[in-house]
Design a protein around this motif. Structure first.
Motif, mmCIF file in Angstrom:
data_model
loop_
_atom_site.group_PDB
_atom_site.id
_atom_site.type_symbol
_atom_site.label_atom_id
_atom_site.label_comp_id
_atom_site.label_asym_id
_atom_site.label_seq_id
_atom_site.Cartn_x
_atom_site.Cartn_y
_atom_site.Cartn_z
ATOM 1 N N LEU A 74 -16.026 13.129 -5.984
ATOM 2 C CA LEU A 74 -14.781 12.413 -5.696
ATOM 3 C C LEU A 74 -13.571 13.063 -6.362
ATOM 4 C CD1 LEU A 74 -16.120 8.776 -6.088
ATOM 5 C CD2 LEU A 74 -15.230 9.786 -3.969
ATOM 6 N N ALA A 75 -13.817 13.888 -7.376
ATOM 7 C CA ALA A 75 -12.720 14.575 -8.053
ATOM 8 C C ALA A 75 -12.341 15.895 -7.392
ATOM 9 C CB ALA A 75 -13.095 14.831 -9.521
ATOM 10 N N ARG A 76 -13.111 16.335 -6.419
ATOM 11 C CA ARG A 76 -12.810 17.591 -5.748
ATOM 12 C C ARG A 76 -11.539 17.436 -4.911
ATOM 13 N NH1 ARG A 76 -16.908 21.311 -5.615
ATOM 14 N NH2 ARG A 76 -16.063 22.216 -3.703
ATOM 15 N N PRO A 77 -10.587 18.356 -5.043
ATOM 16 C CA PRO A 77 -9.312 18.213 -4.326
ATOM 17 C C PRO A 77 -9.462 18.054 -2.828
ATOM 18 C CG PRO A 77 -9.128 19.916 -6.003
ATOM 19 C CD PRO A 77 -10.578 19.501 -5.965
ATOM 20 N N GLU A 78 -10.413 18.784 -2.223
ATOM 21 C CA GLU A 78 -10.559 18.675 -0.773
ATOM 22 C C GLU A 78 -11.131 17.318 -0.364
ATOM 23 O OE1 GLU A 78 -14.361 20.792 -2.194
ATOM 24 O OE2 GLU A 78 -12.239 20.607 -2.766
ATOM 25 N N VAL A 79 -11.975 16.717 -1.234
ATOM 26 C CA VAL A 79 -12.509 15.385 -0.946
ATOM 27 C C VAL A 79 -11.407 14.337 -1.101
ATOM 28 C CG1 VAL A 79 -14.145 13.607 -1.698
ATOM 29 C CG2 VAL A 79 -14.872 15.997 -1.551
ATOM 30 N N ILE A 80 -10.620 14.450 -2.158
ATOM 31 C CA ILE A 80 -9.494 13.535 -2.352
ATOM 32 C C ILE A 80 -8.553 13.590 -1.159
ATOM 33 C CG2 ILE A 80 -7.427 13.087 -3.743
ATOM 34 C CD1 ILE A 80 -8.995 14.108 -6.176
ATOM 35 N N GLU A 81 -8.242 14.812 -0.719
ATOM 36 C CA GLU A 81 -7.321 14.969 0.406
ATOM 37 C C GLU A 81 -7.866 14.302 1.665
ATOM 38 O OE1 GLU A 81 -5.031 18.559 2.875
ATOM 39 O OE2 GLU A 81 -6.539 19.038 1.352
ATOM 40 N N ARG A 82 -9.146 14.500 1.938
ATOM 41 C CA ARG A 82 -9.741 13.924 3.143
ATOM 42 C C ARG A 82 -9.804 12.395 3.056
ATOM 43 N NH1 ARG A 82 -13.869 15.367 6.798
ATOM 44 N NH2 ARG A 82 -13.781 13.782 8.463
ATOM 45 N N LEU A 83 -10.161 11.881 1.877
ATOM 46 C CA LEU A 83 -10.232 10.433 1.706
ATOM 47 C C LEU A 83 -8.857 9.799 1.853
ATOM 48 C CD1 LEU A 83 -12.727 10.159 -1.282
ATOM 49 C CD2 LEU A 83 -13.134 9.390 1.062
ATOM 50 N N GLU A 84 -7.865 10.390 1.206
ATOM 51 C CA GLU A 84 -6.532 9.802 1.255
ATOM 52 C C GLU A 84 -5.945 9.883 2.655
ATOM 53 O OE1 GLU A 84 -4.276 11.600 -1.909
ATOM 54 O OE2 GLU A 84 -5.079 10.160 -3.380
ATOM 55 N N ALA A 85 -6.296 10.919 3.403
ATOM 56 C CA ALA A 85 -5.838 11.008 4.792
ATOM 57 C C ALA A 85 -6.414 9.872 5.630
ATOM 58 C CB ALA A 85 -6.236 12.351 5.391
ATOM 59 N N SER A 86 -7.561 9.338 5.208
ATOM 60 C CA SER A 86 -8.197 8.231 5.918
ATOM 61 C C SER A 86 -7.911 6.880 5.274
ATOM 62 C CB SER A 86 -9.715 8.461 5.971
ATOM 63 O OG SER A 86 -10.010 9.630 6.699
ATOM 64 N N GLY A 87 -7.056 6.871 4.241
ATOM 65 C CA GLY A 87 -6.631 5.617 3.638
ATOM 66 C C GLY A 87 -7.419 5.157 2.432
ATOM 67 N N PHE A 88 -8.352 5.974 1.939
ATOM 68 C CA PHE A 88 -9.176 5.592 0.800
ATOM 69 C C PHE A 88 -8.671 6.232 -0.485
ATOM 70 C CE2 PHE A 88 -12.111 5.344 4.442
ATOM 71 C CZ PHE A 88 -12.568 4.046 4.290
ATOM 72 N N THR A 89 -8.911 5.550 -1.603
ATOM 73 C CA THR A 89 -8.585 6.080 -2.922
ATOM 74 C C THR A 89 -9.874 6.231 -3.713
ATOM 75 O OG1 THR A 89 -6.434 4.976 -2.943
ATOM 76 C CG2 THR A 89 -7.322 5.682 -5.066
ATOM 77 N N PRO A 90 -10.189 7.423 -4.231
ATOM 78 C CA PRO A 90 -11.381 7.557 -5.078
ATOM 79 C C PRO A 90 -11.267 6.642 -6.293
ATOM 80 C CG PRO A 90 -10.528 9.709 -4.438
ATOM 81 C CD PRO A 90 -9.490 8.712 -4.039
ATOM 82 N N ALA A 91 -12.324 5.902 -6.580
ATOM 83 C CA ALA A 91 -12.273 4.927 -7.681
ATOM 84 C C ALA A 91 -13.655 4.735 -8.288
ATOM 85 C CB ALA A 91 -11.714 3.600 -7.184
ATOM 86 N N PRO A 92 -14.260 5.790 -8.854
ATOM 87 C CA PRO A 92 -15.610 5.638 -9.407
ATOM 88 C C PRO A 92 -15.644 4.633 -10.551
ATOM 89 C CG PRO A 92 -14.631 7.737 -10.076
ATOM 90 C CD PRO A 92 -13.728 7.162 -9.045
ATOM 91 N N LEU A 93 -16.632 3.767 -10.508
ATOM 92 C CA LEU A 93 -16.855 2.767 -11.550
ATOM 93 C C LEU A 93 -18.360 2.570 -11.612
ATOM 94 C CD1 LEU A 93 -15.545 0.678 -13.518
ATOM 95 C CD2 LEU A 93 -15.778 -0.988 -11.651
ATOM 96 N N ALA A 94 -18.980 3.038 -12.674
ATOM 97 C CA ALA A 94 -20.435 3.131 -12.715
ATOM 98 C C ALA A 94 -21.084 2.028 -13.535
ATOM 99 C CB ALA A 94 -20.853 4.496 -13.262
ATOM 100 N N GLY A 95 -22.356 1.812 -13.230
ATOM 101 C CA GLY A 95 -23.241 0.997 -14.050
ATOM 102 C C GLY A 95 -22.834 -0.449 -14.209
ATOM 103 N N TRP A 101 0.844 -1.194 0.000
ATOM 104 C CA TRP A 101 0.000 0.000 0.000
ATOM 105 C C TRP A 101 0.879 1.243 0.000
ATOM 106 C CZ3 TRP A 101 -2.656 2.310 4.783
ATOM 107 C CH2 TRP A 101 -3.720 3.134 4.419
ATOM 108 N N ALA A 102 0.616 2.167 -0.922
ATOM 109 C CA ALA A 102 1.454 3.353 -1.093
ATOM 110 C C ALA A 102 1.607 4.197 0.176
ATOM 111 C CB ALA A 102 0.922 4.204 -2.245
ATOM 112 N N PRO A 103 0.557 4.419 0.973
ATOM 113 C CA PRO A 103 0.743 5.226 2.180
ATOM 114 C C PRO A 103 1.674 4.608 3.220
ATOM 115 C CG PRO A 103 -1.561 5.221 1.550
ATOM 116 C CD PRO A 103 -0.877 4.192 0.717
ATOM 117 N N SER A 104 1.877 3.282 3.147
ATOM 118 C CA SER A 104 2.740 2.609 4.121
ATOM 119 C C SER A 104 3.523 1.506 3.415
ATOM 120 C CB SER A 104 1.903 2.021 5.265
ATOM 121 O OG SER A 104 2.725 1.493 6.283
ATOM 122 N N PRO A 105 4.450 1.873 2.533
ATOM 123 C CA PRO A 105 5.121 0.885 1.685
ATOM 124 C C PRO A 105 5.981 -0.119 2.444
ATOM 125 C CG PRO A 105 6.177 3.031 1.497
ATOM 126 C CD PRO A 105 4.901 3.246 2.253
#
Length: 318
Positions: free
Chosen positions: A271-292, A225-229
């Motif tokens: 999920l593309a908003r920089p502040e949302v990305i920053e908050r998610l990544e700080a909590s260990g999540f990666t935005p990964a939209p995959l629809a339908g 995992w990139a945050p803790s290689p």
């Protein structure tokens, strides 16, 4: 606000919508049901997205935490809601690809509308800082020698945190019995209270690891995992044991396609908003939209993989 490259990449997945078809929707507030208690990963993602999506569609989106039965109570409540575009939910492997295979659920996971995957992350194998488990090797050694002494916690029967422990038992030929909680947040609380030692947690445990309040022993993903290689994967010590965490946006079956397409598009934009990305990544999540259909197909594949694990271990839940 300057858009990051990741933001632009996420926005590239947003479909072009026929907006006039949605003229009558929405005309009142909507809700997102989170089937676990406040404070867990699903709750974090739901709350992060509710405000920007609500602003984009011009209505308030309220978060409702409906916990219990490994998430089944909340998902059942969603499945019974009117398919009118005002009730949505946050799904996970525990409620879609795992739980329904372990026990009869009051809902059919494949009858729901799977709008879009939202985020992915590995599960984190964490231990209390006052336990003897300083690394993955120490934990596995104890599991082999004294399995009944390992105090595992899980976020609920049939959740990925439970089945991860079962999969380890299956591969190691051991038998440790976890204590089940009504979500990751209360399980983590009991680790702080020294009533449990080890948990396969969602990524909300990551800030606690960074603060030195938990030890990170391993991650569940196939790759480091990139945050803790420097942290090993579980599969490095126990080959074949790898699985990811994901959260998705769902709705009752039968919601009109223009509504689901709009919600998929707005969730991708959020999920593309920089502040949302920053908050998610700080909590260990990666935005990964995959629809339908692509999201639904991924779910079917995951369910089939877990089915093999459950059959091999003769794992059932009463």
């Amino acid at each position: 606000m300057t858009m990051t490259r990741r933001s632009l990449a996420l926005l590239a997945a947003v479909p072009i919508l026929a907006r006039p078809a949605l003229a009558a929707w929405p005309d009142r507030p909507a809700r997102i049901i989170v089937p676990f208690p406040a404070g867990g990963g699903l709750d974090l993602v739901g709350r992060l997205l509710a405000e920007p999506i609500g602003r984009a569609i011009g209505q308030t989106i309220v978060i409702e935490n409906v916990a219990g039965a490994g998430g089944a109570i909340g998902i059942d409540a969603l499945s019974r809601a009117q398919p009118d575009g005002y009730s949505f939910g946050i799904s996970s492997g525990s409620t879609i690809t795992l739980g329904p295979q372990l026990r009869a659920t009051p809902y059919d996971p494949w009858a729901l509308t799977h709008i879009s995957r939202l985020v992915v992350s590995p599960f984190l194998l964490v231990a209390g800082t006052d336990t003897p488990y300083t690394d993955l090797a120490a934990l596995l050694q104890r599991m082999r020698q004294r399995p009944d002494s390992v105090r595992f916690a899980s976020a609920g029967v049939g959740t990925s945190t439970h089945l991860g422990i079962e999969w380890l038992n299956q591969k190691l030929g051991t038998r440790t019995e976890p204590v089940h909680y009504r979500g990751a947040a209360p399980a983590l609380t009991d680790i702080y209270a020294r009533n449990a030692d080890v948990l396969i947690s969602d990524a909300t445990a990551w800030p606690l690891v960074q603060q030195g309040r938990l030890r990170l022993l391993a991650v569940s993903s196939a790759e480091r995992w990139a945050p803790s290689p420097g942290t090993p994967t579980i599969a490095e010590a126990v080959p074949g044991v790898s699985f990811d965490n994901w959260y998705g946006l769902i709705a009752p079956g039968g919601v009109p396609a223009p509504v689901t397409e709009r919600m998929a598009a707005e969730s991708a934009r959020a999920l593309a908003r920089p502040e949302v990305i920053e908050r998610l990544e700080a909590s260990g999540f990666t935005p990964a939209p995959l629809a339908g259909p692509a999201f639904a197909a991924r779910l079917r594949t995951e369910a089939e993989n877990w089915r093999g694990v459950l059959a091999a271990g003769n794992i059932t839940v009463g």
